[in-house]
Scaffold this active site. Structure first.
Site, PDB file in Angstrom:
ATOM      1  N   HIS A  55       0.173  -6.073 -84.021  1.00  0.00           N
ATOM      2  CA  HIS A  55      -0.756  -6.299 -82.892  1.00  0.00           C
ATOM      3  C   HIS A  55      -2.201  -5.906 -83.199  1.00  0.00           C
ATOM      4  CE1 HIS A  55      -0.593  -6.821 -78.234  1.00  0.00           C
ATOM      5  NE2 HIS A  55      -1.202  -7.803 -78.865  1.00  0.00           N
ATOM      6  N   ASP A  82       6.536   1.575 -78.082  1.00  0.00           N
ATOM      7  CA  ASP A  82       5.627   0.716 -77.329  1.00  0.00           C
ATOM      8  C   ASP A  82       5.908   0.899 -75.843  1.00  0.00           C
ATOM      9  OD1 ASP A  82       3.912  -1.222 -76.447  1.00  0.00           O
ATOM     10  OD2 ASP A  82       4.747  -2.845 -77.650  1.00  0.00           O
ATOM     11  N   ASP A  83       4.959   1.476 -75.117  1.00  0.00           N
ATOM     12  CA  ASP A  83       5.065   1.688 -73.666  1.00  0.00           C
ATOM     13  C   ASP A  83       6.081   2.756 -73.285  1.00  0.00           C
ATOM     14  OD1 ASP A  83       3.293  -0.405 -73.632  1.00  0.00           O
ATOM     15  OD2 ASP A  83       4.531  -1.763 -72.446  1.00  0.00           O
ATOM     16  N   HIS A 122       8.615  -1.925 -74.613  1.00  0.00           N
ATOM     17  CA  HIS A 122       7.822  -3.012 -74.029  1.00  0.00           C
ATOM     18  C   HIS A 122       8.765  -4.100 -73.533  1.00  0.00           C
ATOM     19  CE1 HIS A 122       4.900  -6.283 -73.711  1.00  0.00           C
ATOM     20  NE2 HIS A 122       3.915  -5.417 -73.939  1.00  0.00           N
ATOM     21  N   CYS A 171      -1.961  -1.642 -75.679  1.00  0.00           N
ATOM     22  CA  CYS A 171      -1.381  -1.739 -77.020  1.00  0.00           C
ATOM     23  C   CYS A 171      -2.365  -1.830 -78.185  1.00  0.00           C
ATOM     24  CB  CYS A 171      -0.445  -2.949 -77.073  1.00  0.00           C
ATOM     25  SG  CYS A 171       0.899  -2.907 -75.871  1.00  0.00           S
ATOM     26  N   ARG A 188      -3.313   1.108 -81.135  1.00  0.00           N
ATOM     27  CA  ARG A 188      -2.892   1.019 -82.534  1.00  0.00           C
ATOM     28  C   ARG A 188      -4.084   1.031 -83.489  1.00  0.00           C
ATOM     29  NH1 ARG A 188       2.578  -0.871 -82.161  1.00  0.00           N
ATOM     30  NH2 ARG A 188       3.043  -0.705 -79.934  1.00  0.00           N
ATOM     31  N   LYS A 212       0.693   2.772 -67.656  1.00  0.00           N
ATOM     32  CA  LYS A 212      -0.001   1.919 -68.625  1.00  0.00           C
ATOM     33  C   LYS A 212      -1.181   1.210 -67.968  1.00  0.00           C
ATOM     34  CE  LYS A 212       0.786  -2.142 -71.572  1.00  0.00           C
ATOM     35  NZ  LYS A 212       1.800  -3.063 -72.142  1.00  0.00           N
TER      36      LYS A 212
END
Length: 486
Positions: free
Chosen positions: A135, A41-42, A213, A80, A84, A281
């Site tokens: 998420h 994540d990130d 994240h 995010c 996904r 991002k």
């Protein structure tokens, strides 16, 4: 030369076993491979050692050396939830009901009419588990156990959203979540699933790490270890986790029949490195969406030298580590059709936006044909890539994560579309639109052809954007809307 003597009894036992097994091998369909998809994540394009970072990532280095890594692999979104949604369906997030980041109490989620990778794999007899960040909807009908996963363990949204909860299947088992041991627990759950599942059917494991994240956290054994702050510590612990997963495959005798893939959902936020790319991002520059991608499958994904790269880009950081590097374009949209093809699983009825890139992974081809790749921000179509060329057609009037400017934040058309050759100019610094009008026209035509295939919200956003009048700002600048003075 040393000779090995085989006894007569051993020879006869082996020969009889082969005679017995041969008819079965011909009459039975071989078991499809196991699949593990690890998602960060990130994570930035430049955050792994094999992509030029100073952070030590020896297990991911090993994956890269024993498999293939891409230098032009893209997430289908710069944030995010949409990223996904696209990854798990093989379709743009704007098609599947998740154009924006979902909140913890959001009533919406990934459209129930869409099929996830897990649902596709279930039809082929796979055991499935999701570990980590979901998420894609917090309401019960949207949770992983209702989207094809037999089991779920993780946080159902980002770790900066409240309330902070850890779930097992549909039950909350911890609140607030103890973040410093989270990577360790995700890893333990993954290793346990591999041990259980490898004894029976083929399995699909989706390990979606919560980190890097923010807020960041690392366990005691990794705090201060990297020498590059907490962010570096977190990356090194994720690399440790990859090593544990690979070891579990060996311990359970399934290493030679398992495809393992590693990537991230979008570029780095405030910390982390996009490498030599522009943007982070939330940006439609490549730093917001181009990601590391490493795939390993012993005996099926060959090792080798750099493939499909131009001489100039071959001189970047790729020589720091042996292993095969692909210069082909790939995206997270390609993961579902690739897995389905490899495992003989039936694709969903909805048209895929991705393609099967197994010919690239297996070394059979240097590249495969892609349609134009679209860069969305919410409902807004901002860029499109075709081959080496990326065309910017719209842009916000302010940077992401900044206070809204006076008059509000708007997506606006560029005074003139900007064209960048990403092979020669990966940081999108030199606009070549004037020198290549045919390429500009070709990509614009591709956009116009695809627009009608998207939901009306995309079309309305496009029409609203293109109806705005803007000042003639310099190439690369933020557009400024022409307003009528009262």
């Amino acid at each position: 030369m040393q000779h090995h003597v085989v006894s007569r009894r051993t020879f006869l036992r082996a020969a009889s076993g082969a005679l017995i097994a041969a008819p079965l091998a011909r009459s039975q369909t071989p078991q499809p491979p196991n699949v593990i998809l690890i998602l960060c994540d990130d994570l930035g394009y430049g955050d792994l050692h094999s992509y030029g970072s100073s952070i030590a990532t020896p297990n991911l280095d090993r994956m890269a050396q024993e498999g293939v890594r891409f230098r032009q692999f893209y997430s289908a979104s710069n944030v995010c939830s949409p990223a996904r949604a696209a990854l798990l369906t093989g379709r743009y997030a704007t098609r599947v009901g998740v154009p924006y980041v979902l909140s913890a109490d959001d009533p919406a989620g990934l459209l129930l009419s869409e099929k996830t990778i897990a649902e596709v794999m279930k039809t082929a007899g796979f055991s499935t588990m999701c570990v980590g960040k979901w998420h894609l909807g917090r309401q019960p009908q949207y949770l992983p156990t209702n989207r094809g996963f037999d089991e779920y363990y993780g946080i159902p949204y980002s770790n900066d959203q409240a309330p902070s909860v850890l779930m097992h299947n549909t039950d909350v088992i911890e609140s607030p979540v103890q973040l410093d041991t989270l990577t360790q627990r995700y890893t333990s759950q993954s290793v346990d699933f591999i041990a259980r599942s490898s004894k029976n059917a083929p399995f699909f494991l989706y390990l979606a790490h919560t980190f890097p994240h923010i807020p960041l956290a690392a366990s005691t054994g990794f705090k201060g270890k990297s020498g590059l702050g907490l962010y570096g510590d977190v990356i090194e612990e994720i690399d440790w986790s990859v090593g544990q997963v690979l070891q579990a495959l060996q311990d359970n005798g399934v290493d030679d029949n398992t495809l393992v893939m590693f990537t991230s959902d979008n570029g780095p936020w405030y910390q982390g490195s996009p490498g030599k790319l522009r943007g982070r991002k939330g940006s439609s520059y490549d730093g917001g969406v181009r990601e590391p991608f490493i795939a390993r499958f012993p005996g099926r994904i060959p090792q080798g030298s750099l493939m499909g790269a131009s001489p100039r880009t071959a001189l970047d950081s790729w020589s720091i580590l042996p292993g095969r590097v692909s210069g082909a374009v790939g995206t997270t949209l390609d993961i579902l059709p690739t897995i389905a093809g490899l495992c003989n699983a039936k694709l969903p009825s909805q048209p895929m936006d991705g393609v099967d890139i197994w010919p690239i992974l297996s070394g059979q081809q240097g590249q495969v044909d892609h349609d134009v790749f679209l860069y969305f921000d919410g409902w807004n179509l901002q860029c499109a890539r075709l081959g080496a060329w990326k065309l910017h057609v719209s842009r916000y009037n302010d940077f992401p994560w900044s206070p809204d400017p006076i008059g509000g934040r708007y997506n606006l058309p560029l005074p003139n579309p900007e064209l960048y050759n990403l092979e020669e100019d990966p940081d999108e610094s030199y606009n070549l639109a004037a020198e290549n009008p045919q390429t500009v026209a070709e990509i614009q035509a591709s956009i116009q052809k695809l627009l009608p295939t998207f939901p009306v919200d995309v079309i309305n956003a496009w029409n609203t954007t293109m109806s705005q009048q803007v000042y003639g700002e310099p190439d690369g600048a933020l557009p400024v809307r022409v307003t009528t003075q009262p």
